[in-house]
Design a protein around this motif. Sequence first.
Motif, PDB file in Angstrom:
ATOM      1  N   ALA A  90       0.830  -1.206   0.000  1.00 16.78           N
ATOM      2  CA  ALA A  90       0.000   0.000   0.000  1.00 16.78           C
ATOM      3  C   ALA A  90       0.867   1.260   0.000  1.00 16.78           C
ATOM      4  CB  ALA A  90      -0.918   0.000   1.215  1.00 16.78           C
ATOM      5  N   GLY A  91       0.250   2.361  -0.415  1.00  9.62           N
ATOM      6  CA  GLY A  91       0.934   3.644  -0.334  1.00  9.62           C
ATOM      7  C   GLY A  91       2.201   3.720  -1.161  1.00  9.62           C
ATOM      8  N   LYS A  92       3.196   4.407  -0.627  1.00  5.57           N
ATOM      9  CA  LYS A  92       4.447   4.685  -1.346  1.00  5.57           C
ATOM     10  C   LYS A  92       5.619   4.046  -0.607  1.00  5.57           C
ATOM     11  CE  LYS A  92       7.415   8.689  -2.397  1.00  5.57           C
ATOM     12  NZ  LYS A  92       7.507  10.167  -2.259  1.00  5.57           N
ATOM     13  N   LYS A  93       6.496   3.406  -1.341  1.00  4.59           N
ATOM     14  CA  LYS A  93       7.676   2.785  -0.748  1.00  4.59           C
ATOM     15  C   LYS A  93       8.648   3.862  -0.275  1.00  4.59           C
ATOM     16  CE  LYS A  93      11.433  -0.446  -1.793  1.00  4.59           C
ATOM     17  NZ  LYS A  93      12.034  -1.320  -2.829  1.00  4.59           N
ATOM     18  N   VAL A  94       9.193   3.685   0.925  1.00  2.00           N
ATOM     19  CA  VAL A  94      10.227   4.588   1.431  1.00  2.00           C
ATOM     20  C   VAL A  94      11.391   3.757   1.949  1.00  2.00           C
ATOM     21  CG1 VAL A  94       8.684   6.505   1.995  1.00  2.00           C
ATOM     22  CG2 VAL A  94       9.093   4.737   3.690  1.00  2.00           C
ATOM     23  N   SER A  95      12.571   4.350   1.967  1.00  2.39           N
ATOM     24  CA  SER A  95      13.759   3.627   2.400  1.00  2.39           C
ATOM     25  C   SER A  95      13.816   3.533   3.922  1.00  2.39           C
ATOM     26  CB  SER A  95      15.019   4.320   1.887  1.00  2.39           C
ATOM     27  OG  SER A  95      15.204   5.572   2.531  1.00  2.39           O
ATOM     28  N   GLN A  96      14.668   2.637   4.385  1.00  2.00           N
ATOM     29  CA  GLN A  96      14.795   2.392   5.822  1.00  2.00           C
ATOM     30  C   GLN A  96      15.197   3.643   6.581  1.00  2.00           C
ATOM     31  OE1 GLN A  96      17.394  -0.870   6.673  1.00  2.00           O
ATOM     32  NE2 GLN A  96      17.016  -0.832   8.875  1.00  2.00           N
ATOM     33  N   ASN A  97      16.016   4.483   5.976  1.00  2.61           N
ATOM     34  CA  ASN A  97      16.527   5.667   6.667  1.00  2.61           C
ATOM     35  C   ASN A  97      15.703   6.927   6.395  1.00  2.61           C
ATOM     36  OD1 ASN A  97      18.705   4.218   7.773  1.00  2.61           O
ATOM     37  ND2 ASN A  97      19.888   4.472   5.892  1.00  2.61           N
ATOM     38  N   SER A  98      14.592   6.773   5.656  1.00  5.01           N
ATOM     39  CA  SER A  98      13.772   7.947   5.317  1.00  5.01           C
ATOM     40  C   SER A  98      12.390   7.914   5.944  1.00  5.01           C
ATOM     41  CB  SER A  98      13.642   8.047   3.788  1.00  5.01           C
ATOM     42  OG  SER A  98      14.903   8.178   3.182  1.00  5.01           O
ATOM     43  N   VAL A  99      12.200   7.032   6.920  1.00  6.11           N
ATOM     44  CA  VAL A  99      10.871   6.894   7.510  1.00  6.11           C
ATOM     45  C   VAL A  99      10.486   8.148   8.288  1.00  6.11           C
ATOM     46  CG1 VAL A  99      10.859   4.378   7.629  1.00  6.11           C
ATOM     47  CG2 VAL A  99      11.843   5.702   9.513  1.00  6.11           C
ATOM     48  N   GLU A 100       9.190   8.426   8.279  1.00  4.90           N
ATOM     49  CA  GLU A 100       8.631   9.552   9.007  1.00  4.90           C
ATOM     50  C   GLU A 100       7.508   9.052   9.907  1.00  4.90           C
ATOM     51  OE1 GLU A 100       7.267  12.406   6.199  1.00  4.90           O
ATOM     52  OE2 GLU A 100       9.269  12.881   5.429  1.00  4.90           O
ATOM     53  N   PRO A 101       7.112   9.847  10.908  1.00  4.04           N
ATOM     54  CA  PRO A 101       5.998   9.441  11.762  1.00  4.04           C
ATOM     55  C   PRO A 101       4.759   9.095  10.947  1.00  4.04           C
ATOM     56  CG  PRO A 101       7.102  11.330  12.709  1.00  4.04           C
ATOM     57  CD  PRO A 101       7.717  11.121  11.358  1.00  4.04           C
ATOM     58  N   GLY A 102       4.143   7.974  11.274  1.00  4.61           N
ATOM     59  CA  GLY A 102       2.969   7.509  10.561  1.00  4.61           C
ATOM     60  C   GLY A 102       3.269   6.456   9.513  1.00  4.61           C
ATOM     61  N   ASP A 103       4.545   6.301   9.119  1.00  5.44           N
ATOM     62  CA  ASP A 103       4.899   5.284   8.134  1.00  5.44           C
ATOM     63  C   ASP A 103       4.714   3.881   8.721  1.00  5.44           C
ATOM     64  OD1 ASP A 103       5.571   7.245   6.341  1.00  5.44           O
ATOM     65  OD2 ASP A 103       7.748   6.999   6.541  1.00  5.44           O
ATOM     66  N   LEU A 104       4.346   2.941   7.862  1.00  9.53           N
ATOM     67  CA  LEU A 104       4.239   1.544   8.259  1.00  9.53           C
ATOM     68  C   LEU A 104       5.591   0.883   8.024  1.00  9.53           C
ATOM     69  CD1 LEU A 104       0.796   0.623   6.628  1.00  9.53           C
ATOM     70  CD2 LEU A 104       1.247   1.632   8.871  1.00  9.53           C
ATOM     71  N   VAL A 105       6.078   0.159   9.022  1.00  6.12           N
ATOM     72  CA  VAL A 105       7.383  -0.495   8.923  1.00  6.12           C
ATOM     73  C   VAL A 105       7.200  -2.002   9.057  1.00  6.12           C
ATOM     74  CG1 VAL A 105       8.802   1.462   9.591  1.00  6.12           C
ATOM     75  CG2 VAL A 105       7.748   0.074  11.376  1.00  6.12           C
ATOM     76  N   PHE A 106       7.957  -2.753   8.255  1.00  4.47           N
ATOM     77  CA  PHE A 106       7.758  -4.192   8.139  1.00  4.47           C
ATOM     78  C   PHE A 106       9.058  -4.941   8.444  1.00  4.47           C
ATOM     79  CE2 PHE A 106       4.766  -1.961   5.521  1.00  4.47           C
ATOM     80  CZ  PHE A 106       3.570  -2.621   5.731  1.00  4.47           C
ATOM     81  N   PHE A 107       8.903  -6.095   9.086  1.00  2.93           N
ATOM     82  CA  PHE A 107      10.054  -6.857   9.536  1.00  2.93           C
ATOM     83  C   PHE A 107       9.820  -8.361   9.336  1.00  2.93           C
ATOM     84  CE2 PHE A 107       9.328  -3.123  12.157  1.00  2.93           C
ATOM     85  CZ  PHE A 107      10.536  -2.454  12.102  1.00  2.93           C
TER      86      PHE A 107
END
Length: 301
Positions: A90-107
């Motif tokens: 979903a949404g827009k892909k962002v890099s590991q070091n460019s995350v901002e508040p509200g971003d979904l992070v996956f592990f």
Amino acid sequence: MTKRDWVMKSTVAVMLSTSLLMGGQVGQAAAKTQDSKQSDVVQIATSLIGKDYEYKAKGPKQFGSAELATYTYKQIGISIGSTISSLSKAGKKVSQNSVEPGDLVFFSSNGTGSPTFMGIYIGNDQFVYSSQSEDAVVLKSYSEYSNKFVGARRILDETSSSDNSGSKPEQPASNLADKVIKIGEKYMGTKYKYGSSSSTTKTFDCSSFTQRVFKEAGITLPRDSHQQSTVGTTVSKKNLQKGDLVFMKASVNSSSDRITHVAIYAGDGKILHTYGSPGVTYSKFDGTNWEKRVVKIKRVL
């Protein structure tokens, strides 16, 4: 320290750091700008720390991993997927070091392959997620999970624009539905191609068409019809409204309810969709086999 003490201490610490992150504006009324939506997501996510984990639980007292994000975004009027798989696209892909508040992070446990758990980044090197191993919604250090990171997606960039893009629209839903239909109409006659790329408008399959039309209206949908059927609010056929997504099985006589087609209800007993030789077209819906094949109807406007 008891669990109650830990939860209270963690929540206070998070809210203090969040206030600093958002320039001391957390909790104040503000226009729904990008920053205020980020603040809302952060506040909601942190307020859920200490809630119980339960597989696939949708809240508000218990949460699965993906469902925590689904619930949080729903509170600010944004419908997103309800599985880790759909949210990771979903949404827009962002890099590991460019995350901002509200971003979904996956592990994942070994940092490769498909994600197995996820959370919401809240800033200050912290993320909130519903942990199966700890049986609770917890706060974790983002950098400490760097070796398990497999992706991040930005929802708010995709859903924040001058036309309110995907949140509860300030304009009436009927106006937004008219906009969706108008956007769809400009692709009338575009050829159908199964598995068509979501990056092209030269051909569509049924779900790339709905994804494109809603994206241009400012609303992010997952790529395929099954994933799209997991977002929004389920409505009955008798409450069908213009702009609703209509999901269908393969045939009237099919014993399986597996979703194979999606269309946009265009009002006046018609659907706007794409299939076969006509490509993007209107079809009569009321009383036809299209109607008899319906498995589910979802409202995302």
